[in-house]
Design an enzyme around this catalytic site. Sequence first.
Site, PDB file in Angstrom:
ATOM      1  N   ASN A   9       8.577  10.898   1.516  1.00 51.98           N
ATOM      2  CA  ASN A   9       7.990   9.932   2.448  1.00 51.98           C
ATOM      3  C   ASN A   9       8.433   8.551   1.970  1.00 51.98           C
ATOM      4  O   ASN A   9       7.877   8.015   1.017  1.00 51.98           O
ATOM      5  CB  ASN A   9       6.456  10.069   2.423  1.00 51.98           C
ATOM      6  CG  ASN A   9       5.789   8.967   3.224  1.00 51.98           C
ATOM      7  OD1 ASN A   9       6.430   8.254   3.996  1.00 51.98           O
ATOM      8  ND2 ASN A   9       4.481   8.824   3.050  1.00 51.98           N
ATOM      9  N   LYS A  11       8.172   5.744   3.405  1.00 46.88           N
ATOM     10  CA  LYS A  11       7.335   4.611   3.841  1.00 46.88           C
ATOM     11  C   LYS A  11       8.241   3.497   4.374  1.00 46.88           C
ATOM     12  O   LYS A  11       9.246   3.783   5.007  1.00 46.88           O
ATOM     13  CB  LYS A  11       6.414   4.159   2.702  1.00 46.88           C
ATOM     14  CG  LYS A  11       5.644   5.347   2.117  1.00 46.88           C
ATOM     15  CD  LYS A  11       4.542   4.965   1.171  1.00 46.88           C
ATOM     16  CE  LYS A  11       3.888   6.245   0.659  1.00 46.88           C
ATOM     17  NZ  LYS A  11       2.741   6.000  -0.212  1.00 46.88           N
ATOM     18  N   HIS A  95      -1.401  10.099   7.675  1.00 46.26           N
ATOM     19  CA  HIS A  95      -1.282   9.609   6.298  1.00 46.26           C
ATOM     20  C   HIS A  95      -2.422   8.632   6.011  1.00 46.26           C
ATOM     21  O   HIS A  95      -2.836   7.886   6.896  1.00 46.26           O
ATOM     22  CB  HIS A  95       0.080   8.915   6.104  1.00 46.26           C
ATOM     23  CG  HIS A  95       0.354   8.617   4.659  1.00 46.26           C
ATOM     24  ND1 HIS A  95      -0.169   7.509   4.037  1.00 46.26           N
ATOM     25  CD2 HIS A  95       1.051   9.291   3.714  1.00 46.26           C
ATOM     26  CE1 HIS A  95       0.209   7.522   2.762  1.00 46.26           C
ATOM     27  NE2 HIS A  95       0.950   8.595   2.549  1.00 46.26           N
ATOM     28  N   GLU A  97      -2.507   5.892   4.606  1.00 45.52           N
ATOM     29  CA  GLU A  97      -2.192   4.488   4.914  1.00 45.52           C
ATOM     30  C   GLU A  97      -2.373   4.216   6.408  1.00 45.52           C
ATOM     31  O   GLU A  97      -2.826   3.145   6.804  1.00 45.52           O
ATOM     32  CB  GLU A  97      -0.769   4.160   4.433  1.00 45.52           C
ATOM     33  CG  GLU A  97      -0.730   4.042   2.904  1.00 45.52           C
ATOM     34  CD  GLU A  97       0.605   4.416   2.270  1.00 45.52           C
ATOM     35  OE1 GLU A  97       1.638   4.465   2.955  1.00 45.52           O
ATOM     36  OE2 GLU A  97       0.594   4.679   1.042  1.00 45.52           O
ATOM     37  N   GLU A 167      -3.596  14.676  -0.147  1.00 43.44           N
ATOM     38  CA  GLU A 167      -3.227  13.475  -0.892  1.00 43.44           C
ATOM     39  C   GLU A 167      -4.478  12.674  -1.237  1.00 43.44           C
ATOM     40  O   GLU A 167      -4.960  11.882  -0.423  1.00 43.44           O
ATOM     41  CB  GLU A 167      -2.296  12.602  -0.045  1.00 43.44           C
ATOM     42  CG  GLU A 167      -0.994  13.292   0.314  1.00 43.44           C
ATOM     43  CD  GLU A 167       0.095  12.265   0.625  1.00 43.44           C
ATOM     44  OE1 GLU A 167       1.112  12.294  -0.081  1.00 43.44           O
ATOM     45  OE2 GLU A 167      -0.081  11.445   1.538  1.00 43.44           O
ATOM     46  N   GLY A 173       0.523   6.235  -5.126  1.00 43.51           N
ATOM     47  CA  GLY A 173       1.162   5.000  -5.579  1.00 43.51           C
ATOM     48  C   GLY A 173       0.494   4.363  -6.787  1.00 43.51           C
ATOM     49  O   GLY A 173       0.770   3.219  -7.129  1.00 43.51           O
ATOM     50  N   SER A 212       1.589  10.360  -6.486  1.00 45.67           N
ATOM     51  CA  SER A 212       2.266  10.142  -7.762  1.00 45.67           C
ATOM     52  C   SER A 212       2.954  11.395  -8.319  1.00 45.67           C
ATOM     53  O   SER A 212       2.937  11.640  -9.524  1.00 45.67           O
ATOM     54  CB  SER A 212       1.301   9.545  -8.798  1.00 45.67           C
ATOM     55  OG  SER A 212       0.829   8.282  -8.352  1.00 45.67           O
TER      56      SER A 212
HETATM   57  P1  PGA Z   1       3.381   8.314  -4.004  1.00 47.02           P
HETATM   58  O1  PGA Z   1       3.070   8.449  -2.432  1.00 47.02           O
HETATM   59  O2  PGA Z   1       4.204   9.516  -4.383  1.00 47.02           O
HETATM   60  O3  PGA Z   1       4.131   7.029  -4.154  1.00 47.02           O
HETATM   61  O4  PGA Z   1       2.068   8.309  -4.707  1.00 47.02           O
HETATM   62  C1  PGA Z   1       2.752   9.680  -1.853  1.00 47.02           C
HETATM   63  C2  PGA Z   1       2.445   9.523  -0.388  1.00 47.02           C
HETATM   64  O5  PGA Z   1       1.799   8.531  -0.007  1.00 47.02           O
HETATM   65  O6  PGA Z   1       2.842  10.364   0.433  1.00 47.02           O
END
Ligand code: PGA
Length: 251
Positions: A9, A11, A95, A97, A167, A173, A212
């Site tokens: 992903n 982003k 997601h 976000e 998640e 992140g 992460s």
């Molecule tokens: P990350 O993001 O691996 O940077 O923690 C995962 C995600 O939001 O899908």
Amino acid sequence: MRRPILAANWKMHKTAEEARAFADAFLPRVADADDVDIVIAPPFTALESLAWTLRGSSVALAAQNVHPEEKGAFTGEIAPGMLQALGCRYTIVGHSERRALFGEDDAFVARKAAALLARDIRPIVCVGETLEQREADRTFDVVRGQLEGSLASVPKARAEQVVVAYEPVWAIGTGRTATPETAQEVHAFIRETLVRLFGEAADSVRIQYGGSVKPDNVDALMAQADIDGALVGGASLDPEAFARIARFETP
Ligand code: PGA
């Protein structure tokens, strides 16, 4: 046996040109990884260039979002049919976000998932609790509610085409991954919930862990019984790191 699915992903990272350069470095590194599904979700603006670069490889293209309507006055939005025309085989929906920053709720996510299935695009439906919810012992309630709401329009016969991504918001992140045991506990709960919703088909639904994921923790996560893949943000931006993740090793 569920086929592992490792998804990038990206982003809001990488131009069309940068996506092409990534693929040039990445594809040779996973050329012999034929026992897993590898998926890349670039920004909309890089979908077309990546589609060309991935042609002939087994790496699948995905979008990071979609609008549930097929056309109309929805300025700035992208329809399922547009993604299908570009060769997208998967699309991320719900997601955290999108939920937190853009106010998307389960009902909207459910409409997106249904609209994608109608175009034969597999939805990757994201769920996960915040730190506050985990500390208040509400993880299972939150995840159950998100699953019931977001999968409400998926008929039993299509359940196998859905991918669920667990998640935990506190792990995204932040560099703070859930331990394999903590993740497995929630994945097992997700599986139970899917059995209740879809019966036997739940056994074929792949559940990814996200938050992460890195080359040095993917092996232990993938060794868990109900962890069937990973949804990877930060570490997926680097071709070498994502290739190592896609070629995880379990004992
Ligand atoms: P990350 O993001 O691996 O940077 O923690 C995962 C995600 O939001 O899908």
